[in-house]
Design a protein around this motif. Structure first.
Motif, PDB file in Angstrom:
ATOM      1  N   SER A  26      -3.281  10.576  12.622  1.00 54.21           N
ATOM      2  CA  SER A  26      -3.305  10.283  11.194  1.00 54.21           C
ATOM      3  C   SER A  26      -2.674   8.949  10.841  1.00 54.21           C
ATOM      4  N   VAL A  27      -1.558   8.608  11.468  1.00 56.01           N
ATOM      5  CA  VAL A  27      -0.791   7.420  11.070  1.00 56.01           C
ATOM      6  C   VAL A  27      -1.097   6.227  11.967  1.00 56.01           C
ATOM      7  N   CYS A  77       0.824  -1.212   0.000  1.00 62.58           N
ATOM      8  CA  CYS A  77       0.000   0.000   0.000  1.00 62.58           C
ATOM      9  C   CYS A  77       0.858   1.263   0.000  1.00 62.58           C
ATOM     10  N   GLY A  78       2.098   1.147  -0.386  1.00 60.06           N
ATOM     11  CA  GLY A  78       2.957   2.320  -0.477  1.00 60.06           C
ATOM     12  C   GLY A  78       3.726   2.643   0.777  1.00 60.06           C
ATOM     13  N   GLU A 116      -6.189   0.302   6.960  1.00 55.60           N
ATOM     14  CA  GLU A 116      -5.536  -0.948   6.573  1.00 55.60           C
ATOM     15  C   GLU A 116      -6.272  -2.162   7.127  1.00 55.60           C
ATOM     16  N   ARG A 117      -6.832  -2.054   8.329  1.00 50.25           N
ATOM     17  CA  ARG A 117      -7.507  -3.191   8.951  1.00 50.25           C
ATOM     18  C   ARG A 117      -8.938  -3.369   8.424  1.00 50.25           C
ATOM     19  N   GLN A 164      -5.921   1.410  -1.435  1.00 50.66           N
ATOM     20  CA  GLN A 164      -5.089   1.919  -2.528  1.00 50.66           C
ATOM     21  C   GLN A 164      -5.319   3.400  -2.777  1.00 50.66           C
ATOM     22  N   ALA A 165      -6.510   3.884  -2.468  1.00 52.67           N
ATOM     23  CA  ALA A 165      -6.810   5.294  -2.694  1.00 52.67           C
ATOM     24  C   ALA A 165      -6.307   6.188  -1.567  1.00 52.67           C
ATOM     25  N   ILE A 166      -6.259   5.655  -0.338  1.00 53.71           N
ATOM     26  CA  ILE A 166      -6.002   6.504   0.831  1.00 53.71           C
ATOM     27  C   ILE A 166      -4.589   6.351   1.383  1.00 53.71           C
ATOM     28  N   LEU A 167      -4.124   5.118   1.550  1.00 51.20           N
ATOM     29  CA  LEU A 167      -2.862   4.899   2.258  1.00 51.20           C
ATOM     30  C   LEU A 167      -1.650   5.541   1.585  1.00 51.20           C
TER      31      LEU A 167
END
Length: 382
Positions: A90-91, A61-62, A99-100, A108-111
């Protein structure tokens, strides 16, 4: 078990401590205290360039796929500088819940945007009547032909005023009535009928209260497939408590080092304070409390992937123990500095305020001693 840091972890600790020492001085902290945002966007961009925002995010996811131990190393360095950037919100909380609970499309759009610093998240879960009970959620989400309709009030949302999107927890009501499930919904901060009132947090940073008045959301605002999100919320909060415990250890270490140095140079009756045996004993007690707190924070981080009961007991045990240790170290530091400890000239008071705030976040020591005991009784076979 080998608890020594790896070469990569030592490099992370050294680089984080160096960055914090160079970037966070007293003038910077005073400037951020008077800033409406409460933190520096330029520093947040540097966090992204250093890879810290991507640290706990999965590689697919980057992110960098870091563990809770690496987060603890980073947070301890943040504590040394009283960092006010919204890293927890935020993190540690936001990205972890995406992620969960999120679908692959949502991940894929947010992370990747969180990792590069272009998107900030906040979690709106606490409510006034909940009293730190994560299962008590009065906010409702009703299914409509167009998507969802949210209504309710959230309090103590960490850095919600600076978030681009807010993750809101709500009880799901479908066409057949209440489902009994708690869902997580992505709400744009600029959505109509979302009223945000922010305020300064004790010890630095900001938080806000949010009122949701018949907020209309699209169907894909719900994270994932709508399964009950309470276990994920509990996991994310335990994760945040472990990270905050590491931050508190960094603060306590600064207070210990500052107090030790002060007692060496402050003279009374012609002798340094540190020459007094009673003072040396109190400094030794402070050092013991710091070491015990560091051990508890590390234990909580190592247990985050254990079964839910073991994980929760480790997190609550750390929160309770570190809260007590933090108050002891803070009070001793204030007292050993004498009248200077409560003046604006020294930053001892600012560090102590952050420790007081830590003790109340997600429940104080008494609450978590009780949670630890309840979970222990529940895990014993009948």
């Amino acid at each position: 078990m080998d608890l020594n840091l790896s070469d990569e972890q030592r490099l992370l600790r050294e680089s984080a401590e160096r960055f914090v020492a160079e970037s966070y001085d007293a003038d910077h902290r005073r400037k951020m205290a008077n800033d409406p945002l409460g933190f520096s966007p330029a520093v947040w961009k540097q966090f992204a360039e250093l890879g810290w925002l991507a640290l706990p995010i999965a590689e697919e996811c980057g992110g960098l796929g870091g563990s809770a131990v690496e987060i603890g190393i980073l947070m301890e360095a943040f504590g040394r500088g009283l960092v006010s950037e919204p890293y927890i919100a935020s993190v540690v909380l936001g990205a972890a819940l995406i992620e969960r609970c999120g679908s692959m499309a949502q991940k894929q759009a947010i992370l990747p945007k969180i990792a590069d610093g272009s998107l900030k998240l906040a979690l709106a879960h606490s409510e006034r009547a909940a009293r730190f009970d994560l299962a008590k959620v009065a906010t409702t989400a009703h299914s409509t032909a167009q998507g969802w309709r949210l209504a309710g009030r959230k309090i103590a949302v960490l850095d919600g005023h600076a978030a681009d999107e807010i993750i809101v927890s709500a009880h799901i009501h479908d066409h057949q009535g209440s489902s009994g499930r708690i869902g997580l919904f992505l709400v744009q901060a600029t959505t109509p009928s979302v009223a945000i009132s922010d305020y300064e947090r004790l010890g630095g940073g900001r938080a806000c209260n949010i009122e949701l008045s018949d907020v209309q959301l699209p169907e894909d605002a719900l994270l994932g497939n709508g399964h009950d999100a309470l276990p994920a919320i509990e996991w994310a909060v335990d994760r945040a408590m472990a990270a905050l415990g590491a931050e508190a250890v960094g603060i306590m270490q600064v207070l210990l080092d500052t107090t030790l140095e002060y007692t060496k140079i402050r003279k009374q009756f012609g002798r340094p304070l540190a020459a007094n045996q009673v003072i040396r004993h109190r400094l030794a007690d402070m050092a013991v409390q710091v070491d015990e707190a560091r051990s508890m924070a590390l234990r909580a981080a190592l247990k985050l992937d254990a079964d839910p009961v073991e994980r929760a007991r480790a997190a609550s045990g750390a929160k309770a123990k570190i809260g007590r240790s933090a108050r002891f170290v803070g009070e001793q530091s204030i007292q050993l500095h004498g009248g200077m400890g409560v003046t604006e000239e020294l930053e001892v008071g600012a560090y102590f305020k952050r420790l007081v705030a830590f003790d109340t976040l997600f429940g104080g020591s008494a609450h978590h001693y009780g949670r630890h005991a309840r979970l222990g009784r529940a895990s014993v076979p009948a």
